[in-house]
Design a protein around this motif. Structure first.
Motif, PDB file in Angstrom:
ATOM      1  N   ALA A   1      10.454  48.004  24.985  1.00  0.00           N
ATOM      2  CA  ALA A   1       9.258  48.551  24.339  1.00  0.00           C
ATOM      3  C   ALA A   1       9.501  48.993  22.908  1.00  0.00           C
ATOM      4  N   ALA A   2      10.765  49.145  22.525  1.00  0.00           N
ATOM      5  CA  ALA A   2      11.074  49.644  21.180  1.00  0.00           C
ATOM      6  C   ALA A   2      10.790  48.618  20.089  1.00  0.00           C
ATOM      7  N   GLU A   3      10.739  47.344  20.442  1.00  0.00           N
ATOM      8  CA  GLU A   3      10.560  46.301  19.434  1.00  0.00           C
ATOM      9  C   GLU A   3       9.115  46.270  18.932  1.00  0.00           C
ATOM     10  N   SER A   4       8.952  45.993  17.658  1.00  0.00           N
ATOM     11  CA  SER A   4       7.620  46.051  17.039  1.00  0.00           C
ATOM     12  C   SER A   4       6.654  45.018  17.605  1.00  0.00           C
ATOM     13  N   HIS A   5       7.188  43.915  18.107  1.00  0.00           N
ATOM     14  CA  HIS A   5       6.326  42.837  18.611  1.00  0.00           C
ATOM     15  C   HIS A   5       5.981  42.982  20.092  1.00  0.00           C
ATOM     16  N   THR A   6       6.575  43.949  20.793  1.00  0.00           N
ATOM     17  CA  THR A   6       6.459  43.988  22.248  1.00  0.00           C
ATOM     18  C   THR A   6       5.026  44.200  22.716  1.00  0.00           C
ATOM     19  N   ALA A   7       4.279  45.091  22.080  1.00  0.00           N
ATOM     20  CA  ALA A   7       2.915  45.363  22.535  1.00  0.00           C
ATOM     21  C   ALA A   7       2.067  44.089  22.507  1.00  0.00           C
ATOM     22  N   ALA A   8       2.213  43.304  21.451  1.00  0.00           N
ATOM     23  CA  ALA A   8       1.420  42.080  21.342  1.00  0.00           C
ATOM     24  C   ALA A   8       1.783  41.086  22.441  1.00  0.00           C
ATOM     25  N   TRP A   9       3.085  40.915  22.686  1.00  0.00           N
ATOM     26  CA  TRP A   9       3.484  39.965  23.727  1.00  0.00           C
ATOM     27  C   TRP A   9       3.157  40.485  25.115  1.00  0.00           C
ATOM     28  N   ALA A  10       3.201  41.798  25.320  1.00  0.00           N
ATOM     29  CA  ALA A  10       2.823  42.350  26.622  1.00  0.00           C
ATOM     30  C   ALA A  10       1.344  42.108  26.904  1.00  0.00           C
ATOM     31  N   ARG A  11       0.515  42.157  25.859  1.00  0.00           N
ATOM     32  CA  ARG A  11      -0.907  41.833  26.035  1.00  0.00           C
ATOM     33  C   ARG A  11      -1.075  40.369  26.423  1.00  0.00           C
ATOM     34  N   GLU A  12      -0.301  39.486  25.804  1.00  0.00           N
ATOM     35  CA  GLU A  12      -0.338  38.068  26.194  1.00  0.00           C
ATOM     36  C   GLU A  12       0.041  37.910  27.663  1.00  0.00           C
ATOM     37  N   TRP A  13       1.050  38.625  28.067  1.00  0.00           N
ATOM     38  CA  TRP A  13       1.510  38.584  29.455  1.00  0.00           C
ATOM     39  C   TRP A  13       0.402  39.066  30.387  1.00  0.00           C
ATOM     40  N   LEU A  14      -0.274  40.145  30.030  1.00  0.00           N
ATOM     41  CA  LEU A  14      -1.350  40.663  30.871  1.00  0.00           C
ATOM     42  C   LEU A  14      -2.529  39.695  30.967  1.00  0.00           C
ATOM     43  N   LEU A  15      -2.773  38.954  29.911  1.00  0.00           N
ATOM     44  CA  LEU A  15      -3.824  37.941  29.978  1.00  0.00           C
ATOM     45  C   LEU A  15      -3.481  36.878  31.010  1.00  0.00           C
ATOM     46  N   ALA A  16      -2.191  36.539  31.090  1.00  0.00           N
ATOM     47  CA  ALA A  16      -1.759  35.532  32.052  1.00  0.00           C
ATOM     48  C   ALA A  16      -1.669  36.087  33.463  1.00  0.00           C
ATOM     49  N   GLU A  17      -1.281  37.358  33.584  1.00  0.00           N
ATOM     50  CA  GLU A  17      -1.108  37.994  34.891  1.00  0.00           C
ATOM     51  C   GLU A  17      -1.786  39.365  34.868  1.00  0.00           C
ATOM     52  N   PRO A  18      -3.098  39.413  35.006  1.00  0.00           N
ATOM     53  CA  PRO A  18      -3.849  40.667  34.843  1.00  0.00           C
ATOM     54  C   PRO A  18      -3.439  41.784  35.794  1.00  0.00           C
ATOM     55  N   GLU A  19      -2.840  41.459  36.936  1.00  0.00           N
ATOM     56  CA  GLU A  19      -2.471  42.480  37.912  1.00  0.00           C
ATOM     57  C   GLU A  19      -1.005  42.892  37.804  1.00  0.00           C
ATOM     58  N   SER A  20      -0.288  42.425  36.803  1.00  0.00           N
ATOM     59  CA  SER A  20       1.143  42.674  36.714  1.00  0.00           C
ATOM     60  C   SER A  20       1.450  44.137  36.380  1.00  0.00           C
TER      61      SER A  20
END
Length: 316
Positions: A65-84
């Motif tokens: 979570a410390a990386e500056s790009h993590t929030a954006a990629w985590a949102r991409e992940w949630l779009l693919a797996e909304p219940e994750s």
């Protein structure tokens, strides 16, 4: 829209001196590198396989979570797996870390942590993220309530106890040194409550260093920790001996944050003037220095660590 890739490369000197929160977790380093390129599947696999090893899960999530790009990629992940639950907690802690740096809104981070907690009620990690936030920007009451939520799920949570010690150590600095300060009571209580093999046995050492940080910042202790006398009193010597003896017996090679403890213990032994014991700890630390407590109260941690290590190992 996908986030842009991170900038390539760093200056050699900066890279050589960079502290790595991942410590010696090679799988975490690999997943973090993949996540930087948008390959969140590696982070997914890492967190799923971590399971309910709560100290390790907390360590891995907070580092990713410390990386500056993590929030954006985590949102991409949630779009693919909304219940994750893994994507949700990673996004929440990423928003916490942004808020602590002044890059995001605390209210939004709190909401994200609450949402992540709802997806996996047994997981203390969303509450760990919220505790990081409350210790940085919240009230004492908010921090205590959140800490209790972590403990309700995992009573021996390593990172959570460190956060609370750092928060408590900053209370009532205007009175100066106080051997009966509440941070010492808290650390002693936590160490006594924990199982015999728990690294929380070293928590009184953490409390001693954090209280020094607070006192030195307030002008009540020398800015040179080794010359401050803070590690010279009877109580301090007892705490350091008990922690070192525990380490000799248990060591806990597999704990994900053991190198954090080893840095605090090496710092304490060096400040105490116990060079041989400090040397043994420096050998175990190897290249895995941590900013705290070498930066205390406002020192360059690279310089302080290198000087202490050289002094203990006789290579100065």
């Amino acid at each position: 829209m996908s986030p842009p890739p991170p900038p390539l490369g760093r200056g050699r000197r900066r890279a050589a001196q960079a502290f790595d929160e991942a410590l010696d977790d090679a799988d975490l380093v690999t997943a973090r590198a993949a996540l930087a390129q948008g390959r969140w599947q590696n982070a997914r696999s890492l967190l799923v396989h971590t399971g309910d090893d709560w100290d390790r899960r907390g360590h891995r999530v907070t580092v990713l979570a410390a990386e500056s790009h993590t929030a954006a990629w985590a949102r991409e992940w949630l779009l693919a797996e909304p219940e994750s639950a893994e994507a949700s907690v990673l996004l929440a802690v990423a928003q916490v870390r942004r808020a602590v740096r002044g890059k995001g809104k605390p209210a939004r981070a709190r909401e994200a942590c609450q949402e992540a907690a709802g997806r996996h009620p047994a997981d203390p990690t969303p509450w760990l993220g919220l505790l990081m936030l409350e210790c940085a920007v919240g009230t004492d009451q908010d921090a205590v309530r959140t800490f209790e939520q972590v403990r309700a799920r995992y009573a021996d949570h390593h990172h959570a106890h460190h956060l609370m010690v750092a928060r408590l150590a900053g209370r009532r600095t205007e009175a100066g040194p106080d051997p009966l300060h509440e941070v010492y009571d808290f650390a002693g209580w936590a160490a006594e409550q924990a199982p015999a093999d728990s690294p929380l046995a070293i928590l009184p050492v953490i409390a001693h260093a954090e209280r020094y940080r607070a006192l030195a910042a307030a002008g009540h202790a020398s800015p040179d920790p080794a010359a401050s006398g803070h590690w010279a009193g009877r109580r301090a010597r007892q705490v350091m001996k008990a922690a070192f003896d525990w380490w000799l017996e248990w060591e806990l090679e597999g704990h994900p944050r053991r190198l954090v403890d080893l840095n605090f213990l090496a710092h304490a032994k060096f400040c105490e003037g116990r060079g041989a014991e400090a040397a043994a700890l420096f050998h175990r630390i190897g290249p895995h220095a941590t900013p705290a407590p070498w930066s205390y109260p406002d020192r360059d941690p690279h310089t302080a660590f290198a000087a202490a290590r050289a002094g203990a190992l006789g290579t100065a």
